[in-house]
Write a protein that holds these residues in place. Sequence first.
Motif, mmCIF file in Angstrom:
data_model
loop_
_atom_site.group_PDB
_atom_site.id
_atom_site.type_symbol
_atom_site.label_atom_id
_atom_site.label_comp_id
_atom_site.label_asym_id
_atom_site.label_seq_id
_atom_site.Cartn_x
_atom_site.Cartn_y
_atom_site.Cartn_z
ATOM 1 N N CYS A 1 -3.813 4.610 -0.428
ATOM 2 C CA CYS A 1 -4.646 5.165 0.641
ATOM 3 C C CYS A 1 -4.455 6.674 0.681
ATOM 4 O O CYS A 1 -3.317 7.154 0.703
ATOM 5 C CB CYS A 1 -4.277 4.542 1.983
ATOM 6 S SG CYS A 1 -5.257 5.193 3.369
ATOM 7 N N MET B 1 0.832 -1.201 0.000
ATOM 8 C CA MET B 1 0.000 0.000 0.000
ATOM 9 C C MET B 1 0.869 1.254 0.000
ATOM 10 O O MET B 1 1.869 1.324 0.699
ATOM 11 C CB MET B 1 -0.908 -0.007 1.249
ATOM 12 C CG MET B 1 -1.924 1.117 1.312
ATOM 13 S SD MET B 1 -3.054 0.957 2.752
ATOM 14 C CE MET B 1 -4.004 -0.509 2.271
ATOM 15 N N LEU C 1 -6.745 0.651 8.123
ATOM 16 C CA LEU C 1 -6.518 1.005 6.719
ATOM 17 C C LEU C 1 -5.709 -0.070 6.007
ATOM 18 O O LEU C 1 -5.944 -0.357 4.825
ATOM 19 C CB LEU C 1 -5.790 2.347 6.634
ATOM 20 C CG LEU C 1 -6.529 3.565 7.202
ATOM 21 C CD1 LEU C 1 -5.643 4.795 7.146
ATOM 22 C CD2 LEU C 1 -7.827 3.808 6.447
ATOM 23 N N THR D 1 -2.332 -1.046 -3.700
ATOM 24 C CA THR D 1 -3.418 -0.178 -3.268
ATOM 25 C C THR D 1 -2.859 1.180 -2.845
ATOM 26 O O THR D 1 -1.696 1.301 -2.464
ATOM 27 C CB THR D 1 -4.187 -0.796 -2.083
ATOM 28 O OG1 THR D 1 -3.260 -1.177 -1.061
ATOM 29 C CG2 THR D 1 -4.977 -2.014 -2.527
ATOM 30 N N GLU E 1 -6.098 8.639 3.090
ATOM 31 C CA GLU E 1 -6.373 9.159 4.421
ATOM 32 C C GLU E 1 -5.145 9.893 4.963
ATOM 33 O O GLU E 1 -4.011 9.495 4.712
ATOM 34 C CB GLU E 1 -6.747 8.033 5.379
ATOM 35 C CG GLU E 1 -8.123 7.453 5.146
ATOM 36 C CD GLU E 1 -9.246 8.401 5.559
ATOM 37 O OE1 GLU E 1 -8.974 9.374 6.292
ATOM 38 O OE2 GLU E 1 -10.387 8.165 5.118
ATOM 39 N N PHE F 1 0.669 5.373 0.660
ATOM 40 C CA PHE F 1 -0.107 6.467 1.235
ATOM 41 C C PHE F 1 0.300 7.766 0.554
ATOM 42 O O PHE F 1 1.496 8.055 0.441
ATOM 43 C CB PHE F 1 0.161 6.575 2.741
ATOM 44 C CG PHE F 1 -0.492 5.500 3.570
ATOM 45 C CD1 PHE F 1 -1.550 5.805 4.410
ATOM 46 C CD2 PHE F 1 -0.054 4.181 3.502
ATOM 47 C CE1 PHE F 1 -2.159 4.824 5.174
ATOM 48 C CE2 PHE F 1 -0.658 3.191 4.259
ATOM 49 C CZ PHE F 1 -1.715 3.502 5.102
ATOM 50 N N GLN G 1 -12.122 1.222 7.135
ATOM 51 C CA GLN G 1 -12.070 2.636 7.486
ATOM 52 C C GLN G 1 -11.494 2.803 8.891
ATOM 53 O O GLN G 1 -11.556 1.897 9.725
ATOM 54 C CB GLN G 1 -13.471 3.253 7.424
ATOM 55 C CG GLN G 1 -14.063 3.288 6.037
ATOM 56 C CD GLN G 1 -13.259 4.150 5.073
ATOM 57 O OE1 GLN G 1 -12.914 5.287 5.380
ATOM 58 N NE2 GLN G 1 -12.947 3.607 3.908
#
Length: 491
Positions: free
Chosen positions: A340, A44, A375, A338, A342, A46, A380
């Motif tokens: 993210c 992932m 996450l 992926t 956030e 970010f 969530q």
Amino acid sequence: MEKTEKKPNIIMILADDQGPWAMHCAGTPELYTPNLDRIAEQGMRFDSFFCASPVCSPARASILTGKMPSAHGVQDWLRSGNLDGEKFAAQGKENPYFEGYKQERKPISYLEGQPTYTDILAQNGYHCALSGKWHLGNSIEPQQGFQEWYTIGMGGCCYYHPDMVDHGEITVHHGEYVTDLITDRALEYLKELGEGDDPFYLSVHYTAPHSPWEKEHHPAKWIDYYDGCTFPSIPNVPDHPDLRTGAVYGTGKREENLRGYFAAISAMDEQIGRLLDAVEEQGLADNTVILFTADNGMSMGQHGVWGKGNGTFPMNMYDSAVKVPFLISWPGHIPANTVCSEMISACDLLPTILKLTGLSDKQPTGLPGRSFTELLEGRQLEHRDEVVIFDEYGPVRMIRTKEWKYVHRYPYGKHELYHLVDDPGEEKNLYGLPEYKKLVTQLKGRMEKWFCTYSDPAIDGVRSAVNGSGQLCRPGVYAIYEDPFSPKGVE
């Protein structure tokens, strides 16, 4: 994630002064980073990860302690307290390629007595090893739970003349590239630790892509790779009016700066590939969490700034300085490929690492951060109605929501307000407009309440003379102030 039968190994790869934009996978296509992209593809990425302070030492201390600088006391990059300068000089080991030793007096363990997540890991069965930059004081002696210790004498070094600390001794390695040396030792640790029964934590802290960036400081292979590149993804604008004179290089050397910066990143990426290959070859991939991030962000022309928070005076809080790249992979646990969006703070790393390793019950109380493992599981965030990010650099503080950013410079300004939805580039300062007076009051009040909760008044940064030129001793009531009539200061 806490129910894993065998505790996972952790490899933390930390870059120095790498902007959030400075990866191929982050939207800079001319930057060659296949191995950073490989971590992103396996896990992932970010795109809204924030450091706690846009300069190296405070940001690194916040990663380890989960505290803000006004709680752990490292408020600027450490200009002194790294080693015994007199002893080093007496041994005839001065490095003519690095002048920082002239500021050194006696070692200071700035984090002494403060629990870090490496302390907690070491106390609970982990074997912890460091290869690379420390820059949190007393670089000679292993500390904060680390059992293996290979670092550099201070916070910076010349890439081809690094001063490496090994078993308490400093050796200047003339003609050897520091990025390779850090990787070589990390691979030795990895082989030893991977064959043991205990879980391990391995910190691989590169000095890249910190300056210097002239062509003689990096492998010709990578300097040549970017020779002639015009770096179309990077803004080409005039120097910022508050650009710090002498500390950075400026738009007049734009292509030379970017060529060296990109070369440093690609050279580091190549060495990260060696680490990733070794993890797979040793059969460790399925039970090893790999993290990649940077201590602070970096502006390389964005806003006309060439540097991080102290690239300007007064210090800045632009997103290019306070955001950092963040990648994490763990096969079978974190969904691959992926992204993210956030907003996450570096102060959230300590609780997250402890939760990943099943040690949440060991977390110190009173910390501002929260685990973001939800996450990593594709869920969530729980118990967070609104995520708000706070940053500080001495008397400069920031509160940032998804919609607004407010920067307050104590005591007199200048202050900034940006509406990030309409102005993501932070180009239109709305502070002072009457229609935003109520909003500024609300944001400032919320920020001050938060810092009152999570700061130590004995070392509060708003009362420190932090100006981006380096920290010489402990802050606040613990400070040993410089005597202007003595080159050694007051002991």
